[in-house]
Design an enzyme around this catalytic site. Structure first.
Site, PDB file in Angstrom:
ATOM      1  CG  HIS A   1      -2.162  -0.781   1.042  1.00 17.07           C
ATOM      2  ND1 HIS A   1      -3.279  -0.291   0.418  1.00 17.07           N
ATOM      3  CD2 HIS A   1      -2.447  -2.056   1.368  1.00 17.07           C
ATOM      4  CE1 HIS A   1      -4.217  -1.225   0.379  1.00 17.07           C
ATOM      5  NE2 HIS A   1      -3.728  -2.309   0.950  1.00 17.07           N
TER       6      HIS A   1
ATOM      7  CE  LYS B   1      -6.712  14.060  -0.237  1.00 19.71           C
ATOM      8  NZ  LYS B   1      -6.711  12.931  -1.157  1.00 19.71           N
ATOM      9  NE  ARG B   2      -4.947  10.105   9.847  1.00 21.33           N
ATOM     10  CZ  ARG B   2      -4.787   9.197  10.793  1.00 21.33           C
ATOM     11  NH1 ARG B   2      -5.681   8.247  10.964  1.00 21.33           N
ATOM     12  NH2 ARG B   2      -3.744   9.251  11.593  1.00 21.33           N
TER      13      ARG B   2
ATOM     14  CE  LYS C   1      -3.178  10.824   2.742  1.00 20.64           C
ATOM     15  NZ  LYS C   1      -4.000  10.219   1.666  1.00 20.64           N
TER      16      LYS C   1
ATOM     17  CB  THR D   1     -10.150   5.162  -2.302  1.00 22.47           C
ATOM     18  OG1 THR D   1      -9.898   5.501  -0.939  1.00 22.47           O
ATOM     19  CG2 THR D   1      -9.433   3.881  -2.666  1.00 22.47           C
TER      20      THR D   1
ATOM     21  CE  LYS E   1     -14.028   6.821  -0.376  1.00 22.92           C
ATOM     22  NZ  LYS E   1     -13.371   7.185   0.901  1.00 22.92           N
TER      23      LYS E   1
HETATM   24  C1  LIG Z   1     -12.071   7.302   1.296  1.00 24.43           C
HETATM   25  C2  LIG Z   1     -11.654   7.664   2.637  1.00 24.43           C
HETATM   26  C3  LIG Z   1     -10.302   7.854   2.928  1.00 24.43           C
HETATM   27  C4  LIG Z   1      -9.216   7.775   1.885  1.00 24.43           C
HETATM   28  O1  LIG Z   1      -9.013   9.058   1.353  1.00 24.43           O
HETATM   29  P1  LIG Z   1      -7.761   9.414   0.431  1.00 24.43           P
HETATM   30  O2  LIG Z   1      -8.043  10.801   0.002  1.00 24.43           O
HETATM   31  O3  LIG Z   1      -7.787   8.457  -0.702  1.00 24.43           O
HETATM   32  O4  LIG Z   1      -6.565   9.303   1.286  1.00 24.43           O
HETATM   33  C5  LIG Z   1      -9.954   8.199   4.218  1.00 24.43           C
HETATM   34  N1  LIG Z   1     -10.879   8.343   5.190  1.00 24.43           N
HETATM   35  C6  LIG Z   1     -12.181   8.182   4.932  1.00 24.43           C
HETATM   36  C7  LIG Z   1     -13.162   8.378   6.038  1.00 24.43           C
HETATM   37  C8  LIG Z   1     -12.627   7.831   3.665  1.00 24.43           C
HETATM   38  O5  LIG Z   1     -13.923   7.661   3.439  1.00 24.43           O
END
Ligand SMILES: *Cc1c(COP(=O)(O)O)cnc(C)c1O
Length: 849
Positions: free
Chosen positions: A333, A528-529, A534, A639, A643
């Site tokens: 990952h 995101k985190r 990032k 991911t 979305k």
């Molecule tokens: C989809 C999702 C992530 C992943 O987000 P990235 O932008 O791809 O790092 C992290 N936390 C939650 C709650 C999510 O739904």
């Protein structure tokens, strides 16, 4: 709360019936199953998903309305079990939804942490505050403790030679030993039943929790040592207390290591138990179950299976190794060095002495086969590259190496990432096994991430395509492309975005008392985190720049500007200082900008605390521009980018991870791209090191850093660490990308002025996202790695339990509709009246006061 619980229990009742039928059927058919082992599952709320998947939403709405409740409000009462950090855990959850929906015989295996990821709030200084998430304090109706499944897991102890009972001899070449653990902890199974969309197949997510071997040590207890007796119990239960809060960073804590072994030992025991139930020999394990290791956290499964096969089942080493390799596959990952797990040999030897021996044997045999022992430097170098055991500041076991060597397939999660692991991280392995390395691009479930979270858009798509087939075959979305220019369709599309933005606007007003506009305002979202790679820092610095620009403008110039609301959310690991500084800076900047009368509603910056799946479900449908701006080569896939594009947000992104897939599938003209390519990163980094990042930085960014250092956002000392990094080495090359990032923002503002163009881009994005479904991802895994096939439950009309559900699904044709609604009302009332639940409600009512 009472009605929520009662409603939930009626859903659980149905799932239990379906689950029983499904499990019986899988057993009868002896189908190959997949077991997905993951240290995290970030599930989000359950009730709505289950009601939608069972196709019962209309019925429940009506039944509850008859009793004076709104189903939507009941959904809102549910908490998110936060048993994951971010993308890795959410991926596992999306996979479970797809596996059930497409009738794959599948198991998820994870840990039931007593405390989820911390709850985040923001202090008065803008800093992250962390509070324990004691989620099990309230009843969680969707998890059932399975009293029949309790497995003892050993730790520590000694290893003895195996003595042949017939010849009384120990044979060195058998490689067999006897491990005598000195401590045991019980793994207790807790099952969450996973419904699929539009199917009766119901799978299992089995989460292990730790408990003491004996509830109380009676010997101690009878001597009056109550403290000592309960201590033992506490120690055991500590094991699954906490989820480690790091994302993309390894934490070398002993307890974490124990968690990892606890997870895989219990899981393998469970899988082998099911194999033996079918009276099949262990040699058939690879035909019985494919086991996917989600990152390196479960790689101890490899030596554990070897131990079971060789020491307990008396299978010869080479045969055992063949079984092991055929059974496992491993998903990488990340390539961030700080995230690659390496455990000290000393620690493993203490906690799992036999496993350490096995790892050494695996390594020795592998090196024997694949590198000549020579004294020249070249062969030494190759050996140390290939070796599972690394000699650096300590002797360490490289878990990713173990995962590669012990699996038949290793996959990355997007094409760029898979290429990097094949050509760089694991290049020495890929030249030995060129076919072992494959790509399986991540995906997201369209049920949760479009159909459920954006019901208005879902309805528009279904009515436009005159079918809801897209919900389980997302490639149908491509037919939307022909409507991309259609004025009427564009208007409806834009109206739905407005509707979703209004919902978010109300939330912002309620939570922060802040008024934000909806019309003609760009909602620009990065959630995101929080991590340096990032680059949330680049985002906030760009808005400091924009703020300074606005301050210099005349009223006339301001009238030409586009209004923007910048939204950022995400948690930082409590020990990650730089990330926490970034959160603080965002909140300080937000305070200054939002309260500056000269800015008005031209620019607002909002930090939404406690990011979760539920918050994502609110924000994503309301987003116009979504930011995925990682340094090229650092984000394995991402991911949330998928979305967002599915919900009509336009991507502002770098050439990284699955952004590249988005670009390829919808055309670069429909994405706001900027920055350098991954292949250029190392040169820029080198320049930064040689010349100093400050000297190479554009004036615009220098100006921004200057303002921070002047104290515009509080004492600059509080941000020293991140400023020094930017001015010194700038590992994530913000300086280099800053100018083209600002340029991309300009292009966004220009495009926004042209609504026909904007909504066309938005529609094309959605239309070109069929590939982003986790259904496609799982099909790839099933065919290229797991070799498993769907096993749908037959629709047996005589099965009375199933009949209830079938009749419900045919309800629209059913004349007894009202009767059915009555049936649901009665069920809910029944649950509400149940005395045991009544007591729970009383406690809950107290909490709510
Ligand atoms: C989809 C999702 C992530 C992943 O987000 P990235 O932008 O791809 O790092 C992290 N936390 C939650 C709650 C999510 O739904």
């Amino acid at each position: 709360m009472g009605t929520y619980l009662a409603t939930s229990y009626t859903i659980r009742d149905r799932l239990l019936q379906l689950w029983n039928d499904t499990q019986e059927y899988y057993k009868k058919e002896k189908v190959k199953q997949v077991c997905y082992i993951s240290i995290e599952f970030l599930m989000g709320r359950f009730l709505q998903n289950a009601i939608i998947n069972l196709n019962l939403e209309e019925n429940y709405k009506k039944a509850l309305a008859g009793m004076g409740y709104a189903l939507e409000e009941i959904y809102e009462e549910e908490l998110d079990p936060a048993l994951g950090n971010g993308g890795l855990g959410r991926l596992a959850a999306c996979f479970l939804d797809t596996l059930a929906t497409h009738n794959y015989p599948a198991w998820g295996y994870g840990l039931r942490y007593n405390y989820g990821l911390f709850k985040q709030s923001i202090g008065t200084d803008g800093e992250q505050l962390e509070k324990t998430d004691i989620w099990l304090d309230k009843p969680y109706p969707f998890m059932v403790e399975n009293h029949f499944i309790r497995i003892p897991i050993g730790f520590c102890g000694t290893v003895e030679d195996y003595v042949d009972p017939n010849t009384k001899e120990t044979k060195e070449e058998s490689n067999r030993s006897i491990w005598k653990p000195s401590e045991y902890v019980i793994a207790q199974a807790n099952d969450i039943l996973i419904p699929g969309y539009g199917t009766d197949n119901t799978n299992t997510l089995r989460l292990w929790s730790a408990r003491a071997v004996e509830e109380l040590d009676f010997e101690k207890f009878s001597f009056g040592d109550f403290k000592g007796a309960s201590e033992q119990r506490l120690n055991a239960e500590n094991l699954t207390n906490v989820l480690y809060p790091n994302d993309n960073e390894a934490e070398g804590k002993e307890l974490r290591f124990k968690q990892q072994y606890f997870l895989v030992a219990a899981t393998l025991y469970d899988i082998i138990r099911r194999l033996k139930e079918q009276k099949r020999p262990l040699e058939e394990l690879p035909d019985f179950s494919a086991i996917q290791l989600n990152d390196t956290h479960p790689t101890l499964a490899i030596p554990e299976l070897m131990r079971i096969l060789v020491d307990q089942e008396m299978i010869e080493w080479d045969k055992a190794w063949e079984i092991t390799q055929k059974t496992f596959s491993y998903t990488n990952h990340t390539i961030l060095p700080e995230a690659l797990e390496r455990w000290p040999v000393k620690l493993i030897t203490k906690l799992l002495p036999r496993h350490m021996q096995i790892i050494e044997m695996i390594n020795w045999k592998f090196l024997e086969k694949n590198s000549q022992v020579g004294q020249n430097n070249k062969s030494k170098e190759l050996r140390s590259k290939l070796s599972i055991i690394e000699n650096s500041w300590d002797t360490l076991v490289r878990m990713a190496w173990l995962g590669c060597i012990g699996s038949h397939k290793v996959n990355g999660v997007s094409p760029i990432h898979s290429n990097i692991i094949k050509d760089q991280l694991f290049s020495h392995f890929s030249s030995i096994w060129p076919k072992k390395f494959v790509n399986v691009t991540n995906g997201v479930t369209p049920r949760r991430w479009l159909h459920a979270c954006n019901p208005k858009l879902s309805d528009l798509i279904t009515s436009t395509l005159e079918s809801d087939d897209w919900i389980y075959d997302l490639s149908h979305l491509s037919k939307l492309r022909e409507f991309a220019d259609n004025e009427d369709f564009q208007l409806k599309w834009a109206a739905i975005k407005q509707y979703n933005k209004k919902k978010l606007q109300r939330f912002v007003k309620e939570q922060f008392g802040l008024d934000i506009g909806v019309h003609d305002v760009i909602y620009d979202v990065q959630i995101k985190r929080i991590h340096e790679y990032k680059r949330q820092l680049m985002n906030i610095l760009s808005h400091v720049y924009n703020y300074l620009q606005i301050k210099k403008m005349t009223e006339e110039e301001k009238k030409q500007l586009e209004k923007k609301v910048v939204i950022i959310a995400g948690k930082a690991a409590p020990g990650y200082k730089a990330a926490k500084m970034i959160i603080k800076l965002i909140n300080r900047v937000s305070k200054v900008i939002n309260n500056d009368p000269e800015i008005g509603d031209l620019l607002k910056v909002i930090y939404i605390p406690n990011y979760s799946v539920t918050i994502a479900e609110l924000l994503i449908p309301a987003t116009d521009v979504s930011e995925h701006i990682s340094t090229p080569g650092t984000e394995a896939s991402g991911t949330s980018n998928m979305k967002f594009v599915l919900n009509g947000a336009i991507t502002l992104g770098t050439y990284d991870g699955a952004n590249l897939e988005i670009i390829e599938n919808i055309g670069e003209e429909n994405v706001f791209t900027f920055g350098i390519k991954a292949s250029e990163v190392s040169q820029v980094k080198q320049n930064n090191i040689e010349k100093g990042a400050w000297n190479l930085m554009p004036k615009s960014l220098q100006g921004v850093l200057g303002i921070i250092e002047e104290g515009k956002f509080g004492d600059p000392e509080e941000f020293r660490m991140i400023l020094q990094e930017l001015k010194g080495v700038d590992r994530y090359i913000l300086g280099n990308d800053f100018t083209s990032y600002l340029q991309a923002q300009k292009v966004i503002n220009e495009t926004w002025k042209n609504p026909e163009k904007w909504w066309k881009m938005s529609i094309i994005g959605c239309a070109g996202s069929g590939w982003a479904s986790s259904d496609r991802t799982i099909k790839d895994y099933a065919e290229t790695i797991w070799d498993i096939k769907p096993c749908p439950l037959p629709k047996i009309e005589s099965n009375s339990q199933l009949n209830i559900i079938k009749n419900d699904q045919k309800l629209k044709l059913n004349k007894n509709y009202e009767k059915k609604i009555n049936y649901y009302e009665k069920q809910i009332v029944l649950h509400q009246k149940n005395k045991r639940f009544r007591r729970v409600y009383n406690i809950l009512d107290d909490w709510e006061k």
